[in-house]
Design an enzyme around this catalytic site. Structure first.
Site, mmCIF file in Angstrom:
data_model
loop_
_atom_site.group_PDB
_atom_site.id
_atom_site.type_symbol
_atom_site.label_atom_id
_atom_site.label_comp_id
_atom_site.label_asym_id
_atom_site.label_seq_id
_atom_site.Cartn_x
_atom_site.Cartn_y
_atom_site.Cartn_z
ATOM 1 N N LYS A 78 5.764 0.281 -1.880
ATOM 2 C CA LYS A 78 6.138 0.935 -0.619
ATOM 3 C C LYS A 78 5.851 2.432 -0.743
ATOM 4 O O LYS A 78 6.044 3.015 -1.825
ATOM 5 C CB LYS A 78 7.631 0.668 -0.396
ATOM 6 C CG LYS A 78 8.192 1.062 0.946
ATOM 7 C CD LYS A 78 9.658 0.599 1.047
ATOM 8 C CE LYS A 78 10.323 0.940 2.343
ATOM 9 N NZ LYS A 78 11.713 0.459 2.434
ATOM 10 N N SER A 153 12.739 -2.035 6.724
ATOM 11 C CA SER A 153 11.683 -1.051 6.792
ATOM 12 C C SER A 153 10.501 -1.336 5.860
ATOM 13 O O SER A 153 9.430 -0.747 6.030
ATOM 14 C CB SER A 153 12.235 0.328 6.449
ATOM 15 O OG SER A 153 12.679 0.365 5.106
ATOM 16 N N SER A 177 16.357 -3.544 4.007
ATOM 17 C CA SER A 177 14.918 -3.304 4.140
ATOM 18 C C SER A 177 14.000 -4.126 3.254
ATOM 19 O O SER A 177 12.791 -4.120 3.468
ATOM 20 C CB SER A 177 14.622 -1.829 3.931
ATOM 21 O OG SER A 177 14.841 -1.161 5.140
#
Ligand code: GLN
Length: 477
Positions: A78, A153, A177
């Protein structure tokens, strides 16, 4: 089968037997990214040259007989992880050109194990959101249906695994997330216990609940990655000196006699009945495998949402304070004091005004308000008190049961633009927030489909019982 579609376990075996090389495996992943990323927008930065060089080194290590299970395995991280020499944007304009000067501890551990970093994935800006629609670089699409969001997310990380861009990815989970996008994309997402793995070098969101964790195709793969990234770190004093067990061995055990709690508060009015049915089928299946299913109640978890949305903006408003435009500049540095054009105040305003998206600004304002004199006791302190009740309630439940099962999300992946109202978006995390507030390990595992879209169920465990949640999840998958 294309090499990029393998699991970590399968690829490791193939590499060991010399059936293919890490360079070939890495090339297969890079080719898939090239082929489909313009449509999915799951990856923000590709490190092609570096990845191929790392794969070459991994191949030598494999030949020398010193490989770990992750040597030569390509992965994506990420974009809120710092990765030495590579851009780390957190999907924010304010960090668009920021090159990380060092590796996050988790990245360092993966590098030492010989894993190959392919690049960085898309996310909601600063990990605020549940759809990746808050990314400054455009949303990621769900590989199962391009008209739908991948969740968030860590939407880029989950979509990348579902689309076989990589063998695994790293996400971060503050309130859901990792689990939320894993459920929406049909992959496995593990949020370990707070303190199990280091937060050092991950762009801070809510420091009291942020955790790094893996997104994988199988539960066993999650066990392999989690084993390597876990452990105490002197750069993160919230990490615990607690033995990291052999998760892979642990997940192979059967679940006979285990007590699994079903909290009725998590099967609520307004959730998609078909999703509920799939989760109930998974519960039935666990019963058939010998688990004892116990009805439990967690009455205060209904306050997890308001509590989280006081605590998170409060910590966010403080953590985002460092992006003042000086150390991470967007516009040229200021001249002198005062408040007019060219002043320091003007510089803050320009950088923060242009650099942050709407959701980051919303959280800064909410958090600053909740922490301000006169409101601190009414909001922040009150939220922390209710958080303690939620923690106590889980502790009491875990005296009775070994694990808890719930849906991961109230519905399947929604369509782009459907949750424009921020409050509606916040409701997406209704089931994932309470384990985050309590610092507990939780996993999302696919348990079927509704309208051809994946459904996930969540298993929550006692602190540091990642092995237990993975063992149960492994039976469901
Ligand atoms: N969707 C939640 C939020 O927006 C959780 C985010 C996360 O876990 N990083 O705060």
């Amino acid at each position: 089968m294309n090499l990029n579609c393998l699991t970590i376990k399968q690829a490791h075996e193939g590499l060991q037997k010399g059936e293919f090389t890490s360079v070939e495996l890495t090339e297969a992943c890079l080719a898939e990214i090239k082929k489909r990323n313009s449509e999915l927008n799951a990856v923000l930065t590709v490190c092609e040259e570096e990845a191929l060089a790392e794969a070459g080194i991994a191949d030598k290590r494999i030949k020398s007989g010193t490989a770990t299970e992750l040597t030569g395995i390509p992965y994506l991280a990420k974009d809120n992880y710092l990765t030495r020499g590579v851009r780390a944007t957190a999907a924010s304009k304010i960090l668009e050109n920021y090159i990380a000067p060092f590796d996050a501890t988790v990245i360092k551990k993966l590098r030492e194990a010989g894993a190959v970093l392919l690049g960085k994935t898309n996310l909601d800006e600063f990990a605020h959101g549940s759809s990746t629609e808050n990314s400054a670089f455009g949303p990621t699409k769900n590989p199962n249906d391009l008209t739908r969001v991948p969740g968030g997310s860590s939407g880029g990380s989950a979509a990348a695994v579902a689309a076989n861009f990589c063998l695994f990815s790293l996400g971060s989970d503050t309130g859901g997330s990792i689990r939320h996008p894993a459920a929406f994309c049909g992959v496995v997402g593990l949020k370990p216990t707070y303190g199990r793995a280091s937060r050092f070098g991950i762009v801070a969101m809510t420091s009291s609940t942020d955790v790094p964790g893996p997104i994988t195709k199988t539960v066993e793969d999650a066990a392999i990655v989690q084993k390597i990234i876990s452990g105490q770190d002197q750069n993160d004093f919230t990490t615990a000196d607690i033995l990291v067990p052999d998760y892979q061995a642990e997940i192979k055990d059967n679940i006979k006699g285990l007590k699994i709690g079903v909290p009725h508060e998590f099967f609520r009015e307004g959730m998609n009945k078909e999703v509920e049915k799939k989760v109930k089928e998974a519960i039935e299946f666990l019963k058939k495998q010998g688990a004892e299913i116990v009805d439990i109640s967690l009455p205060h978890t209904k306050y997890a949402l308001p509590v989280y949305y006081i605590i998170t903006p409060s910590e966010v408003s403080s953590n985002l304070g460092r992006f003042d435009g000086i150390r991470y500049p967007l516009t040229p540095n200021p001249s002198p004091a005062g408040a007019g054009e060219g002043s320091l105040i003007d510089l803050y305003k320009k950088n923060r005004g242009k650099g942050f998206g709407a959701e980051a600004k919303r959280r800064i304002m909410l958090g600053t308000y909740a922490l301000s004199a006169g409101y601190y006791d009414a909001y922040y302190l009150q939220a922390q008190k209710v958080r303690t009740i939620i923690i106590d309630e889980f502790e009491a439940a875990f005296k009775e049961v070994d694990a808890i099962i719930t849906p991961t999300t109230p519905d399947i992946a929604f369509k782009f633009g459907e949750n424009k109202d921020p409050l509606k978006m916040y409701l997406e995390d209704i089931f994932t927030l309470s384990p985050s507030l309590a610092g507990l390990p939780a996993i999302s595992v696919p348990c079927g489909t509704v309208d051809k879209m994946p459904v996930g169920c969540q298993i929550i465990g006692r602190k540091f019982a990642e092995g237990m949640v993975m063992k149960i999840a492994d039976k469901i998958l």
